[in-house]
Design an enzyme around this catalytic site. Structure first.
Site, short mmCIF file in Angstrom:
data_model
loop_
_atom_site.label_atom_id
_atom_site.label_comp_id
_atom_site.label_asym_id
_atom_site.label_seq_id
_atom_site.Cartn_x
_atom_site.Cartn_y
_atom_site.Cartn_z
N GLN A 1 51.75 93.52 6.09
CA GLN A 1 51.84 94.73 6.91
C GLN A 1 53.19 95.43 6.69
OE1 GLN A 1 49.87 92.15 10.43
NE2 GLN A 1 50.70 94.07 11.16
N ARG B 1 48.79 92.26 18.07
CA ARG B 1 48.37 93.54 18.64
C ARG B 1 49.21 93.88 19.87
NH1 ARG B 1 42.21 95.84 18.38
NH2 ARG B 1 42.87 97.99 18.36
N CYS B 2 50.49 93.84 19.69
CA CYS B 2 51.36 94.09 20.83
C CYS B 2 52.77 94.36 20.35
CB CYS B 2 51.29 92.90 21.78
SG CYS B 2 52.72 91.89 21.95
N GLU C 1 47.55 99.31 20.38
CA GLU C 1 47.52 98.01 21.05
C GLU C 1 47.26 98.08 22.54
OE1 GLU C 1 51.47 97.38 20.06
OE2 GLU C 1 51.06 96.52 18.11
#
Ligand code: CDP
Length: 795
Positions: free
Chosen positions: A223, A370-371, A741
């Protein structure tokens, strides 16, 4: 006469443009790491430790070497001769690439085999004999600091116990004073369990070292390709300009693909040693037990309250289980990420938080699944605490929240832990949500149902998430400042290519970045291609995680488009033979203020940049922008869930879910809705079914997808989404805030609050996630809280 284009028609801001990347994905034409095949390519497999903590007495790989087709066996000892047995992590720690002295978690990388095909490599891994001497195992932070606990990181000089850090934030004395004045003190203790991001595509790499050019090309599932390039340069001591990291299509990341994994390093070394491309593709179990986990935090705290419901202060204590290596990416200054963004939406005068990080015998934890760096745990504690406090005060859940919200005219607002939030309409979001769920009616129905022995519950959760790290003053990872970049090239025909330092993994950047350019320049979105993920072509950037792309890279796309527009304006003045001051802009076109019909399009300006520029002007129409955001963006959301719990079995069903998300200006409303739906599905799974834990021996329980449930459409309830509240971000060039998110962050508490609301008559304050039927049933029948902490050995 205005000739402005219709922005929606050209696919600009606000258009629900279909995702252009889906053209290849739905045809099966995505190009993932595993699709890369290079001439002469070899395959690598990893041998992992079956034990959670053990000394390695010896490794005998002779049988593996003898297997035909085996080209190389790598062990920790061999890595050590090249100073590669350990690597730096993104949190200033070290991590074993291949174990030398000990294994420290089940699934840890012990050896690698490189062979002609993956099956030979796998068989050869099984032929390696490792003699282990088992050691006592630590599976939670309390055990980690208990007297006599084994020191997991005895490789580190000066590491006496298992504590990684003790960190605090806020005003301890002020908080103490506020608690002394409180009418009521509300308490809560909970465990946010370990969870795994579980991308559909596992991690992998294809390393290709070319001796002739000395260039290393690595295709990999990352990523953050530029960060990886820097890390490879440091770890492998290769010159940065000779390293090219290409992150092709990625089948989901969710934070799992930010860290540097041993498999990447080994495949690179193998390629250098063998001078052939080496492919490593992780299998599902490998991904599930050994790549970075998230959460695993024990939270407890108190809220000081006035009888009328005003919150006077908050105290939080957190213990984070980081596993064997402190390896997550996070802004360097904040050891436990942005956990202290808790309670940012509420007007609370003072707060204090202490936090301790510990090593345990588990795979590294703490990844921002996801945060935005631990915000999920922060929001979960916040909203569970809000429910508990309202209950203790005997106040209505919604009214208690509304009374304590930061008001619309209170921005900018300094949160009790020191963040500056800048905009929001919290009360309005709550109103929309309550109306949509039919709040008053439901409360009445709940009472009537209770009288008949049925358990209905309603859970509210709000969240505000600090998205878009950094600014560079406060946010860096390993000293590299957090900002991002975009490069835009407009060709002479008016078609364009935009490249950013971000790297999407399914979020739709190829669609939405084009929409931003379209909004700024009036070039139809279909005339713009977006490219990300190749360090040889993309400008430097920190990558995509923590929903930072829109707030930072997206802003850079706006800013570079504006630079292009500024140059195009000069070209327009030249073409129209007027001075620049006499020129006006409307979408896609410059015109003379006094003669609006006299104008040129952006495409005509582009052609002039290559064929008819004024004297002295540098030809071409391209530029780069680096964007260092002045602040984080602060989206806000309200999630409301209603459930029915079966008192006989503990099974609970979702009746309705309402989501009201305010992420500022929506670039692509359809993509935003997709992000919210996905986040809610993950939130529901976390609350309801996703169970991965460790037994007292450190065995990972739930290490396959039969046990660790990823929800499909079958299990996932329907969601009702609302988009009517839009508070533009005051400092973002197009007013957007992050969204990727939010629902995964704020959602879990809504589901859990709903179940606990249904059980409100039982005196149960907490059931740890996942709220499996047996836990809920135990709470109903035994009338006590149910903990989800992993068991420890007592002998
Ligand atoms: O960093 P990441 O891409 O994961 O998250 P994000 O910046 O929140 O964006 C997720 C997707 O939603 C991207 O395609 C964005 O362009 C899109 N988005 C949007 O259309 N409008 C917003 N206000 C925020 C994001």
């Amino acid at each position: 006469m205005s000739q402005a284009l219709d922005e929606i028609k050209i696919g600009g801001l606000g258009a629900s443009r279909k995702r252009v990347e889906d053209n290849r994905f739905i045809r099966g034409k995505g190009n993932y790491t595993d699709d890369i095949t290079l001439p002469g390519m070899l395959h690598m497999e990893i041998l992992r430790s079956p034990l959670a903590h053990a000394r390695i007495k010896s490794i005998d790989a002779s049988k593996a070497w003898d297997i035909p087709g085996v080209r190389l066996v790598l062990t920790g000892e061999m890595m050590a001769t090249r100073n590669l047995a350990w690597m730096p992590t993104l949190s200033y720690d070290t991590q074993a690439v291949l174990a030398t002295d000990k294994v420290r978690f089940q699934g840890q990388e012990v050896a690698c085999v490189i062979a002609d095909d993956p099956y030979i490599a796998k068989d050869a891994c099984e032929a390696i004999d490792v003699d282990y001497e088992p050691l006592p195992v630590v599976v939670n932070p309390t055990q980690a600091v208990a007297d006599g606990a084994p020191v997991i990181r005895d490789d580190k000089t000066g590491q006496a116990g298992n504590v990684i850090y003790d960190w605090e934030v806020g005003d301890a004395e002020g908080t103490e004073r506020a608690f002394a004045d409180a009418d009521v003190i509300s308490r809560l203790q909970l465990h946010y369990p370990r969870s795994h991001p579980s991308p559909i595509e596992c991690c992998g790499s294809v390393a290709d070292f070319d001796r002739a050019t000395s260039k290393l090309t690595v295709y990999m599932t990352t990523q953050a390709p530029h960060i990886i390039r820097a890390a490879v340069a440091m770890v492998a001591e290769l010159p940065e300009h000779m390293i090219r990291i290409i992150s092709p299509d990625i089948g989901g990341g969710f934070g799992n693909k930010v860290p540097v994994y041993p498999g990447y390093v080994c495949s690179i070394l193998a390629s250098i040693l063998l001078e052939r491309p080496v492919k490593w593709i992780e299998d599902k179990s490998g991904n599930l037990i050994s790549t970075h986990f998230a959460r695993d935090v024990y939270l407890d705290g108190e809220m000081a309250l006035r009888r009328d419901g005003k919150i006077l202060a908050v105290r939080m204590r957190t213990q984070a289980d980081h596993g064997a290596f402190f390896a997550d990416a996070q802004p360097s200054k904040f050891k436990i990420g942005l956990m202290h963004s808790a309670f940012a939406a509420y007007d609370i005068p003072v707060a204090h938080m202490t936090t301790r990080g510990t090593y345990t015998n588990k795979a590294p934890g703490g990844v921002a699944y996801r945060c935005s760096f631990r915000v999920t745990e922060a929001m979960f504690f916040q909203e569970r605490m809000m429910q508990a406090a309202a209950q203790d005060l005997g106040l209505d859940q919604a009214a208690f929240r509304r009374m304590n919200f930061v008001r619309d005219d209170d921005f900018p607002h300094r949160t009790p832990f020191g963040f500056l939030t800048d905009s929001g309409q919290y009360g309005k979001c709550l109103d929309v949500g309550l109306r949509a769920i039919g709040y008053e009616d439901f409360r009445q129905k709940q009472e009537e149902a209770r009288a008949r022995g049925r358990l209905l519950g309603l859970g509210i959760s709000t969240m505000t998430e600090p998205l878009g790290a950094g600014n560079s003053r406060e946010y860096d990872i390993l000293g590299i400042k957090m900002f991002d970049s975009a490069e835009l090239k407009v060709h002479m025909t008016g078609k364009a290519i935009v490249r950013t330092g971000a790297r999407g993994q399914g979020q739709g950047h190829e669609t939405t970045w084009a929409q931003i350019v379209s909004h700024e320049l009036g070039i139809p979105a279909e005339d713009i291609v977006v490219e990300e993920g190749d360090t040889d072509t993309a400008p430097f950037g920190m990558g995509t995680y923590a929903s930072r792309s829109t707030p930072v890279a997206g802003a850079a796309v706006s800013m570079v488009s504006r630079k292009i527009r500024a140059k195009a304006r000069k070209l327009a003045a030249h073409l129209l033979e007027v001075s620049e001051e006499d020129i006006e802009w409307e979408l896609g076109r410059f015109y003379v203020r006094s003669a609006p019909d006299h104008g040129v399009t952006i495409q005509e300006c582009a052609m002039a940049a290559y064929s008819n520029m004024p004297d002295g002007m540098e030809p071409g129409l391209e530029n780069t922008a680096y964007y260092d955001p002045p602040n984080l963006t602060w989206p806000f959301a309200v999630y409301i869930v209603t459930v029915e719990v079966d008192p006989e079995t503990g099974v609970w069903d979702v009746l309705n879910t309402v989501a009201v998300d305010d992420c500022g200006v929506r670039i692509n409303p359809m993509i935003v809705e997709g992000q919210i739906m996905g986040g809610l599905a993950e939130a529901y799974a976390m609350a309801n079914m996703q169970f991965i834990t460790f037994d007292a021996e450190g065995n990972c329980v739930g290490s396959n997808y039969m046990d660790y449930m990823l929800p499909s459409a079958w299990e996932t309830p329907g969601f009702e989404l609302h988009s009517e509240v839009v508070t533009p971000c005051p400092h973002h060039p197009i007013g957007a805030k992050g969204i990727g998110e939010c629902a995964a962050v704020g959602g879990p508490a809504a589901f859990v609050n709903a179940v606990l609301d249904a059980l409100s008559q039982t005196g149960v304050r907490n059931i740890d996630m996942p709220l499996l039927p047996d836990r809920v049933w135990e709470a109903i029948t035994q009338r006590h809280d149910v903990s989800g902490a992993p068991p420890v050995r007592t002998d």
